[in-house]
Scaffold this motif. Structure first.
Motif, PDB file in Angstrom:
ATOM      1  N   ARG A 155     -59.740 -43.304  -2.415  1.00  0.00           N
ATOM      2  CA  ARG A 155     -59.557 -41.867  -1.763  1.00  0.00           C
ATOM      3  C   ARG A 155     -59.780 -41.596  -0.194  1.00  0.00           C
ATOM      4  O   ARG A 155     -59.344 -40.738   0.109  1.00  0.00           O
ATOM      5  CB  ARG A 155     -61.735 -41.516  -1.929  1.00  0.00           C
ATOM      6  CG  ARG A 155     -61.659 -40.527  -2.677  1.00  0.00           C
ATOM      7  CD  ARG A 155     -63.470 -40.412  -2.765  1.00  0.00           C
ATOM      8  NE  ARG A 155     -63.646 -39.393  -2.304  1.00  0.00           N
ATOM      9  CZ  ARG A 155     -65.241 -38.404  -2.748  1.00  0.00           C
ATOM     10  NH1 ARG A 155     -65.324 -38.739  -3.562  1.00  0.00           N
ATOM     11  NH2 ARG A 155     -65.294 -37.282  -1.616  1.00  0.00           N
ATOM     12  N   PHE A 171     -62.920 -47.044  -6.384  1.00  0.00           N
ATOM     13  CA  PHE A 171     -62.597 -45.259  -6.318  1.00  0.00           C
ATOM     14  C   PHE A 171     -62.612 -45.135  -4.436  1.00  0.00           C
ATOM     15  O   PHE A 171     -62.064 -43.615  -4.011  1.00  0.00           O
ATOM     16  CB  PHE A 171     -63.781 -45.308  -6.562  1.00  0.00           C
ATOM     17  CG  PHE A 171     -63.640 -43.348  -6.473  1.00  0.00           C
ATOM     18  CD1 PHE A 171     -62.829 -42.351  -7.395  1.00  0.00           C
ATOM     19  CD2 PHE A 171     -65.095 -42.759  -5.781  1.00  0.00           C
ATOM     20  CE1 PHE A 171     -62.939 -41.205  -6.941  1.00  0.00           C
ATOM     21  CE2 PHE A 171     -65.656 -41.440  -5.165  1.00  0.00           C
ATOM     22  CZ  PHE A 171     -64.149 -40.640  -6.133  1.00  0.00           C
ATOM     23  N   LEU A 199     -59.873 -23.667   2.260  1.00  0.00           N
ATOM     24  CA  LEU A 199     -61.055 -23.962   1.194  1.00  0.00           C
ATOM     25  C   LEU A 199     -61.546 -25.704   1.539  1.00  0.00           C
ATOM     26  O   LEU A 199     -60.692 -25.914   0.348  1.00  0.00           O
ATOM     27  CB  LEU A 199     -61.181 -22.936   0.151  1.00  0.00           C
ATOM     28  CG  LEU A 199     -61.681 -21.377   0.468  1.00  0.00           C
ATOM     29  CD1 LEU A 199     -61.363 -20.843  -1.220  1.00  0.00           C
ATOM     30  CD2 LEU A 199     -62.984 -21.398   1.126  1.00  0.00           C
ATOM     31  N   GLY A 200     -62.414 -25.718   1.046  1.00  0.00           N
ATOM     32  CA  GLY A 200     -62.878 -27.468   0.296  1.00  0.00           C
ATOM     33  C   GLY A 200     -62.681 -28.104   1.289  1.00  0.00           C
ATOM     34  O   GLY A 200     -62.277 -28.965   0.834  1.00  0.00           O
ATOM     35  N   THR A 201     -61.594 -27.482   2.534  1.00  0.00           N
ATOM     36  CA  THR A 201     -60.778 -28.502   3.304  1.00  0.00           C
ATOM     37  C   THR A 201     -59.815 -29.287   2.323  1.00  0.00           C
ATOM     38  O   THR A 201     -59.128 -30.239   2.764  1.00  0.00           O
ATOM     39  CB  THR A 201     -61.458 -29.199   4.391  1.00  0.00           C
ATOM     40  OG1 THR A 201     -62.604 -30.661   3.598  1.00  0.00           O
ATOM     41  CG2 THR A 201     -62.369 -28.931   5.896  1.00  0.00           C
ATOM     42  N   ARG A 203     -68.293 -32.908   1.303  1.00  0.00           N
ATOM     43  CA  ARG A 203     -68.660 -34.326   2.933  1.00  0.00           C
ATOM     44  C   ARG A 203     -68.957 -33.789   3.769  1.00  0.00           C
ATOM     45  O   ARG A 203     -69.424 -34.689   4.718  1.00  0.00           O
ATOM     46  CB  ARG A 203     -67.073 -35.292   3.312  1.00  0.00           C
ATOM     47  CG  ARG A 203     -66.758 -34.906   3.213  1.00  0.00           C
ATOM     48  CD  ARG A 203     -64.840 -34.938   3.970  1.00  0.00           C
ATOM     49  NE  ARG A 203     -64.078 -33.890   4.229  1.00  0.00           N
ATOM     50  CZ  ARG A 203     -63.182 -34.169   4.951  1.00  0.00           C
ATOM     51  NH1 ARG A 203     -62.228 -35.080   3.928  1.00  0.00           N
ATOM     52  NH2 ARG A 203     -62.016 -33.525   5.334  1.00  0.00           N
ATOM     53  N   ASP A 242     -57.299 -32.428   3.327  1.00  0.00           N
ATOM     54  CA  ASP A 242     -56.698 -33.417   3.031  1.00  0.00           C
ATOM     55  C   ASP A 242     -55.871 -33.939   2.495  1.00  0.00           C
ATOM     56  O   ASP A 242     -55.470 -35.373   2.768  1.00  0.00           O
ATOM     57  CB  ASP A 242     -57.991 -33.555   1.903  1.00  0.00           C
ATOM     58  CG  ASP A 242     -59.391 -33.443   2.687  1.00  0.00           C
ATOM     59  OD1 ASP A 242     -59.473 -33.614   3.487  1.00  0.00           O
ATOM     60  OD2 ASP A 242     -60.423 -33.398   1.235  1.00  0.00           O
ATOM     61  N   LEU A 262     -67.761 -36.227  -9.468  1.00  0.00           N
ATOM     62  CA  LEU A 262     -68.554 -37.831  -8.792  1.00  0.00           C
ATOM     63  C   LEU A 262     -69.349 -37.830  -8.454  1.00  0.00           C
ATOM     64  O   LEU A 262     -69.298 -39.830  -8.169  1.00  0.00           O
ATOM     65  CB  LEU A 262     -66.877 -37.689  -8.258  1.00  0.00           C
ATOM     66  CG  LEU A 262     -65.471 -38.592  -9.655  1.00  0.00           C
ATOM     67  CD1 LEU A 262     -64.148 -38.588  -8.739  1.00  0.00           C
ATOM     68  CD2 LEU A 262     -65.993 -39.379 -10.795  1.00  0.00           C
ATOM     69  N   TRP A 276     -75.669 -44.524  -9.910  1.00  0.00           N
ATOM     70  CA  TRP A 276     -75.164 -45.887  -9.599  1.00  0.00           C
ATOM     71  C   TRP A 276     -76.487 -46.783  -8.675  1.00  0.00           C
ATOM     72  O   TRP A 276     -77.240 -47.846  -9.489  1.00  0.00           O
ATOM     73  CB  TRP A 276     -73.739 -46.585  -8.622  1.00  0.00           C
ATOM     74  CG  TRP A 276     -73.481 -47.395  -9.081  1.00  0.00           C
ATOM     75  CD1 TRP A 276     -73.544 -48.099  -8.074  1.00  0.00           C
ATOM     76  CD2 TRP A 276     -73.502 -48.552 -10.314  1.00  0.00           C
ATOM     77  NE1 TRP A 276     -73.161 -49.557  -8.372  1.00  0.00           N
ATOM     78  CE2 TRP A 276     -72.802 -49.514  -9.900  1.00  0.00           C
ATOM     79  CE3 TRP A 276     -73.298 -47.939 -11.565  1.00  0.00           C
ATOM     80  CZ2 TRP A 276     -73.024 -50.314 -10.581  1.00  0.00           C
ATOM     81  CZ3 TRP A 276     -73.038 -49.190 -12.025  1.00  0.00           C
ATOM     82  CH2 TRP A 276     -72.562 -50.501 -12.221  1.00  0.00           C
ATOM     83  N   LEU A 309     -66.196 -48.438  -7.647  1.00  0.00           N
ATOM     84  CA  LEU A 309     -66.582 -47.609  -6.740  1.00  0.00           C
ATOM     85  C   LEU A 309     -66.026 -48.130  -5.665  1.00  0.00           C
ATOM     86  O   LEU A 309     -65.669 -47.259  -4.563  1.00  0.00           O
ATOM     87  CB  LEU A 309     -68.449 -48.083  -5.498  1.00  0.00           C
ATOM     88  CG  LEU A 309     -69.224 -46.962  -7.402  1.00  0.00           C
ATOM     89  CD1 LEU A 309     -71.525 -46.965  -6.786  1.00  0.00           C
ATOM     90  CD2 LEU A 309     -69.151 -45.412  -6.842  1.00  0.00           C
ATOM     91  N   ALA A 330     -70.940 -25.955   1.652  1.00  0.00           N
ATOM     92  CA  ALA A 330     -70.030 -27.035   0.858  1.00  0.00           C
ATOM     93  C   ALA A 330     -68.691 -26.829  -0.077  1.00  0.00           C
ATOM     94  O   ALA A 330     -67.595 -27.093   0.222  1.00  0.00           O
ATOM     95  CB  ALA A 330     -71.271 -27.370  -0.670  1.00  0.00           C
ATOM     96  N   GLU A 331     -68.906 -25.062  -0.352  1.00  0.00           N
ATOM     97  CA  GLU A 331     -67.984 -24.491  -0.934  1.00  0.00           C
ATOM     98  C   GLU A 331     -66.739 -23.967   0.420  1.00  0.00           C
ATOM     99  O   GLU A 331     -65.927 -24.462  -0.255  1.00  0.00           O
ATOM    100  CB  GLU A 331     -68.451 -22.969  -1.330  1.00  0.00           C
ATOM    101  CG  GLU A 331     -67.041 -22.470  -1.824  1.00  0.00           C
ATOM    102  CD  GLU A 331     -67.452 -20.698  -1.720  1.00  0.00           C
ATOM    103  OE1 GLU A 331     -68.854 -20.659  -2.051  1.00  0.00           O
ATOM    104  OE2 GLU A 331     -66.619 -20.490  -2.721  1.00  0.00           O
ATOM    105  N   LEU A 333     -72.239 -40.324  -9.740  1.00  0.00           N
ATOM    106  CA  LEU A 333     -72.027 -41.753  -9.406  1.00  0.00           C
ATOM    107  C   LEU A 333     -72.905 -42.290  -8.367  1.00  0.00           C
ATOM    108  O   LEU A 333     -73.502 -43.155  -8.601  1.00  0.00           O
ATOM    109  CB  LEU A 333     -70.207 -42.411  -9.503  1.00  0.00           C
ATOM    110  CG  LEU A 333     -69.144 -42.274 -10.126  1.00  0.00           C
ATOM    111  CD1 LEU A 333     -68.223 -42.359  -9.626  1.00  0.00           C
ATOM    112  CD2 LEU A 333     -70.005 -43.927 -11.384  1.00  0.00           C
ATOM    113  N   GLY A 347     -66.198 -28.949   1.584  1.00  0.00           N
ATOM    114  CA  GLY A 347     -66.674 -29.454   1.027  1.00  0.00           C
ATOM    115  C   GLY A 347     -67.650 -29.954   1.307  1.00  0.00           C
ATOM    116  O   GLY A 347     -68.275 -30.297   2.248  1.00  0.00           O
TER     117      GLY A 347
END
Lengths: 191, 172
Positions: free
Chosen positions: A38, A34, A141-143, B94, A147, B104, B111, A31, B88-89, B107, B92
């Motif tokens: 990211r 990861f 969309l979704g940044t 986050r 990113d 993902l 977890w 984790l 979210a769409e 997790l 994102g």
């Protein structure tokens, strides 16, 4: 008395406790790794391949007659990729300049593309209307695009050459001297 | 004659009022959404510009715009979940305080439970081991002084002594 080779203590079979401990340790490390991967997306530097992206333009905007495009579609052209937002004050400083430049370079294989970062769609549209922006613009969309380009704020401008490589980058509102000089160099380089 | 004209005026008035109703309804809908209702949703969404700041306490223009968007969506009758899905769409996963359990993100959801169960198992095993050790210490030793040591380390020690003694005898 015959000498006997001394054997070590007999190995215990792998028990459940050690398996559980290893699973927990590996999971935690996995984790953490990861999370690190990211968060360590680096901004593409000049000379590096520009990250691929897909954009669906705001209503009324097209490129080459299409309402959506990918960076690969722009291959062979000089691309000026500008990240902006309607809530961003400095973006307003450069908005007229970018629009003017896009008109000046029309027909010279230079494509201006705007990406609205974390913006509310009606506000983005109002901004585009306010500055009479004609070059294609799309929401992020979704940044995902910001990113991949690891932008740290807006405005930011990336210059992508004809081969899809990053040629230059500008943080903050761009001025006419920098904008025109980079585009001229790219056109002169054949890049 | 006079009565029919009055009826006509009344009908006209009703038609005009009905035509104005949707516009009035739209305005009143938006304004009836209180800040508390907006913040109820906004506190579950995070600012896109400043790190780790919930929308309800964020001062930036971007957050103000997002709060207005939430107000408009609530006025349109959208549920909290609809609004979270939209955010979210658009921006994102986050930006949500509680990321949806997909991809993902699973997790993040699973977890902690796996770690908790694993931790509890290890803890119980350790406790059992400690209890067994305590019982072992409390019980009397049954080995006599003459009996050979059962451990391999002891065997090794004996072997070395015998070897050295043999060496001394050879010298003599």
């Amino acid at each position: 008395m015959s000498e006997q080779a001394v054997e070590g203590t007999p190995k215990k079979p792998f028990n459940v406790t050690s398996i559980v401990i290893w699973v927990v340790v590996i999971g935690v490390l996995g984790l953490a790794a990861f999370g690190l991967v990211r968060n360590t997306t680096a901004r593409p530097e000049p000379g590096e391949k520009a990250p691929e992206f897909h954009m669906t333009f705001f209503d009324g905007y097209t490129w080459d007659g299409k309402t959506s495009a990918e960076l690969a579609d722009l291959q062979g052209k000089v691309v000026v990729l500008n990240f902006w937002a309607s809530w961003c004050g400095p973006c307003r400083v450069e908005a007229d300049l970018l629009e003017q430049a896009s008109r000046n370079y029309a027909g010279q294989d230079v494509v201006f593309v705007g990406i609205a970062y974390s913006d509310v769609e009606p506000n983005s549209k109002a901004y585009l209307q306010e500055f009479d922006i004609t070059y294609p613009n799309a929401p992020d969309l979704g940044t995902s695009i910001s990113d991949d380009y690891d932008i740290t704020g807006v405005p930011e401008t990336f210059f992508i050459d004809r081969d899809g490589m990053i040629y230059d980058f500008h943080f903050g509102p761009i001025d006419a001297v920098k904008l025109n000089s980079v585009i001229e160099r790219m056109l002169a380089d054949g890049g | 004659m006079k009565t029919s004209r009055i009826t006509l005026y009344i009908l006209l008035l009703i038609v005009i009022m009905l035509m104005a109703l949707p516009v009035f309804a739209q305005d009143s809908d938006t304004t009836t959404i209180t800040d508390d209702q907006v913040n109820e949703v906004a506190k579950e969404v995070y600012c896109p510009v400043c790190e780790s700041t919930p929308l309800d306490v964020c001062e930036t223009q971007a957050c103000a715009d997002w709060r207005e968007l939430i107000r408009t969506k609530l006025a349109n009758g959208e549920s909290q979940q609809d609004i979270f899905d939209y955010f979210a769409e658009q921006y994102g996963d986050r930006v949500l305080a509680t990321p949806p359990a997909r991809g993902l993100n699973w997790l993040i959801w699973t977890w902690p439970f796996i770690a908790l169960i694993g931790g509890a198992y290890i803890f119980v095993r350790l406790l059992r081991g400690m209890r067994r050790a305590a019982v072992g210490e409390a019980s009397p030793t049954t080995t006599s002084v003459d009996s050979p040591s059962p451990t391999v380390e002891a065997d090794d020690y004996v072997n070395r002594i015998e070897k050295e003694l043999r060496g001394e005898q050879d010298k003599l």
